[in-house]
Design an enzyme around this catalytic site. Sequence first.
Site, PDB file in Angstrom:
ATOM      1  N   GLN A 109      -5.794   6.103  -6.534  1.00 35.88           N
ATOM      2  CA  GLN A 109      -5.929   7.496  -6.977  1.00 35.88           C
ATOM      3  C   GLN A 109      -7.349   7.998  -6.710  1.00 35.88           C
ATOM      4  O   GLN A 109      -7.545   9.064  -6.131  1.00 35.88           O
ATOM      5  CB  GLN A 109      -5.605   7.602  -8.474  1.00 35.88           C
ATOM      6  CG  GLN A 109      -5.750   8.985  -9.057  1.00 35.88           C
ATOM      7  CD  GLN A 109      -4.655   9.926  -8.602  1.00 35.88           C
ATOM      8  OE1 GLN A 109      -3.511   9.548  -8.481  1.00 35.88           O
ATOM      9  NE2 GLN A 109      -5.014  11.156  -8.333  1.00 35.88           N
ATOM     10  N   ARG A 110      -8.344   7.204  -7.103  1.00 39.08           N
ATOM     11  CA  ARG A 110      -9.747   7.596  -6.877  1.00 39.08           C
ATOM     12  C   ARG A 110     -10.053   7.696  -5.392  1.00 39.08           C
ATOM     13  O   ARG A 110     -10.710   8.638  -4.948  1.00 39.08           O
ATOM     14  CB  ARG A 110     -10.697   6.585  -7.533  1.00 39.08           C
ATOM     15  CG  ARG A 110     -10.864   6.745  -9.027  1.00 39.08           C
ATOM     16  CD  ARG A 110     -11.998   5.890  -9.570  1.00 39.08           C
ATOM     17  NE  ARG A 110     -11.842   4.466  -9.301  1.00 39.08           N
ATOM     18  CZ  ARG A 110     -11.134   3.627 -10.056  1.00 39.08           C
ATOM     19  NH1 ARG A 110     -10.515   4.055 -11.124  1.00 39.08           N
ATOM     20  NH2 ARG A 110     -11.062   2.347  -9.742  1.00 39.08           N
ATOM     21  N   GLU A 111      -9.599   6.726  -4.622  1.00 37.71           N
ATOM     22  CA  GLU A 111      -9.904   6.692  -3.197  1.00 37.71           C
ATOM     23  C   GLU A 111      -9.257   7.861  -2.453  1.00 37.71           C
ATOM     24  O   GLU A 111      -9.923   8.529  -1.656  1.00 37.71           O
ATOM     25  CB  GLU A 111      -9.449   5.344  -2.611  1.00 37.71           C
ATOM     26  CG  GLU A 111     -10.271   4.185  -3.136  1.00 37.71           C
ATOM     27  CD  GLU A 111      -9.594   2.822  -3.043  1.00 37.71           C
ATOM     28  OE1 GLU A 111     -10.237   1.834  -3.439  1.00 37.71           O
ATOM     29  OE2 GLU A 111      -8.430   2.739  -2.589  1.00 37.71           O
ATOM     30  N   GLN A 112      -7.992   8.109  -2.718  1.00 42.43           N
ATOM     31  CA  GLN A 112      -7.311   9.210  -2.022  1.00 42.43           C
ATOM     32  C   GLN A 112      -7.841  10.565  -2.484  1.00 42.43           C
ATOM     33  O   GLN A 112      -8.021  11.476  -1.667  1.00 42.43           O
ATOM     34  CB  GLN A 112      -5.791   9.124  -2.215  1.00 42.43           C
ATOM     35  CG  GLN A 112      -5.186   7.960  -1.444  1.00 42.43           C
ATOM     36  CD  GLN A 112      -3.694   8.096  -1.259  1.00 42.43           C
ATOM     37  OE1 GLN A 112      -3.164   9.195  -1.131  1.00 42.43           O
ATOM     38  NE2 GLN A 112      -3.006   6.962  -1.218  1.00 42.43           N
TER      39      GLN A 112
ATOM     40  N   HIS B 254       0.835  -1.210   0.000  1.00 40.31           N
ATOM     41  CA  HIS B 254       0.000   0.000   0.000  1.00 40.31           C
ATOM     42  C   HIS B 254       0.866   1.255   0.000  1.00 40.31           C
ATOM     43  O   HIS B 254       1.901   1.304   0.661  1.00 40.31           O
ATOM     44  CB  HIS B 254      -0.936   0.008   1.216  1.00 40.31           C
ATOM     45  CG  HIS B 254      -2.090  -0.910   1.055  1.00 40.31           C
ATOM     46  ND1 HIS B 254      -3.327  -0.481   0.632  1.00 40.31           N
ATOM     47  CD2 HIS B 254      -2.190  -2.242   1.220  1.00 40.31           C
ATOM     48  CE1 HIS B 254      -4.136  -1.512   0.559  1.00 40.31           C
ATOM     49  NE2 HIS B 254      -3.469  -2.591   0.906  1.00 40.31           N
TER      50      HIS B 254
ATOM     51  N   PHE C 226       0.741   3.075   6.903  1.00 42.75           N
ATOM     52  CA  PHE C 226      -0.602   3.277   7.440  1.00 42.75           C
ATOM     53  C   PHE C 226      -1.605   2.993   6.336  1.00 42.75           C
ATOM     54  O   PHE C 226      -1.517   3.544   5.240  1.00 42.75           O
ATOM     55  CB  PHE C 226      -0.719   4.726   7.916  1.00 42.75           C
ATOM     56  CG  PHE C 226      -2.102   5.143   8.328  1.00 42.75           C
ATOM     57  CD1 PHE C 226      -2.757   4.519   9.372  1.00 42.75           C
ATOM     58  CD2 PHE C 226      -2.735   6.190   7.665  1.00 42.75           C
ATOM     59  CE1 PHE C 226      -4.028   4.922   9.756  1.00 42.75           C
ATOM     60  CE2 PHE C 226      -3.997   6.599   8.048  1.00 42.75           C
ATOM     61  CZ  PHE C 226      -4.649   5.965   9.093  1.00 42.75           C
ATOM     62  N   VAL C 227      -2.546   2.094   6.598  1.00 41.94           N
ATOM     63  CA  VAL C 227      -3.571   1.737   5.619  1.00 41.94           C
ATOM     64  C   VAL C 227      -4.919   2.139   6.198  1.00 41.94           C
ATOM     65  O   VAL C 227      -5.249   1.824   7.345  1.00 41.94           O
ATOM     66  CB  VAL C 227      -3.545   0.224   5.300  1.00 41.94           C
ATOM     67  CG1 VAL C 227      -4.652  -0.143   4.330  1.00 41.94           C
ATOM     68  CG2 VAL C 227      -2.181  -0.189   4.754  1.00 41.94           C
ATOM     69  N   LEU C 228      -5.690   2.827   5.382  1.00 38.12           N
ATOM     70  CA  LEU C 228      -7.004   3.299   5.799  1.00 38.12           C
ATOM     71  C   LEU C 228      -7.933   3.255   4.593  1.00 38.12           C
ATOM     72  O   LEU C 228      -7.534   3.653   3.499  1.00 38.12           O
ATOM     73  CB  LEU C 228      -6.902   4.738   6.316  1.00 38.12           C
ATOM     74  CG  LEU C 228      -8.189   5.391   6.814  1.00 38.12           C
ATOM     75  CD1 LEU C 228      -8.615   4.770   8.145  1.00 38.12           C
ATOM     76  CD2 LEU C 228      -7.976   6.886   6.983  1.00 38.12           C
ATOM     77  N   ALA C 229      -9.134   2.765   4.782  1.00 32.72           N
ATOM     78  CA  ALA C 229     -10.138   2.804   3.711  1.00 32.72           C
ATOM     79  C   ALA C 229     -10.543   4.263   3.536  1.00 32.72           C
ATOM     80  O   ALA C 229     -11.422   4.771   4.224  1.00 32.72           O
ATOM     81  CB  ALA C 229     -11.334   1.919   4.059  1.00 32.72           C
TER      82      ALA C 229
END
Length: 173
Positions: free
Chosen positions: A85-88, A67, A119-122
């Site tokens: 890209q879309r999520e961030q 990630h 760090f991973v976050l939805a």
Amino acid sequence: MDTEKVNSMDFGEFVDVFGNVTERCPLIAAAVWSQRPFSDLEDLEKHFFAFIDALPQSGQEGILRCHPDLAGSELQRGTLTAESQREQSGAGLRSLGADGRLRLAELNAQYRARFGFPFVLAARFSDRTAVPRELARLLLCPSAQELRTALGEVKKIGSLRLADLLRADPAKL
């Protein structure tokens, strides 16, 4: 796309379509393909998550290391996967000012140094003001707990990505 279409995919097509359900881990999709047929989205999701859960800790940490940092250099350079890209961007991380980017870079570095993975976050469930708060909060967690938390976020991301794919028009994939 329906599950009949998913079940009829050959190996290469399946990996092409589902290879980034778990960020930059097409090997997981390759392993899941052999579990066909899938009865529905939940069944497909169950197989992805069972693979992750069955990995030793080093493999699970490896998944996390695939990630990118949130609002990190990959976002700034435009080298994220299309999904990230879309999520961030959707979480407003592309529009952070210089101070916000610097603060996140510092927190990301502290987190990576402490836990050995990013760090991973939805990000779809968050926004640019919540991300640094959550990152700072998690820096205080015990390592074993944070590994479970991070893998939970990987699963949330995977669940959203699978739902997107199964709702997608197969002609557009």
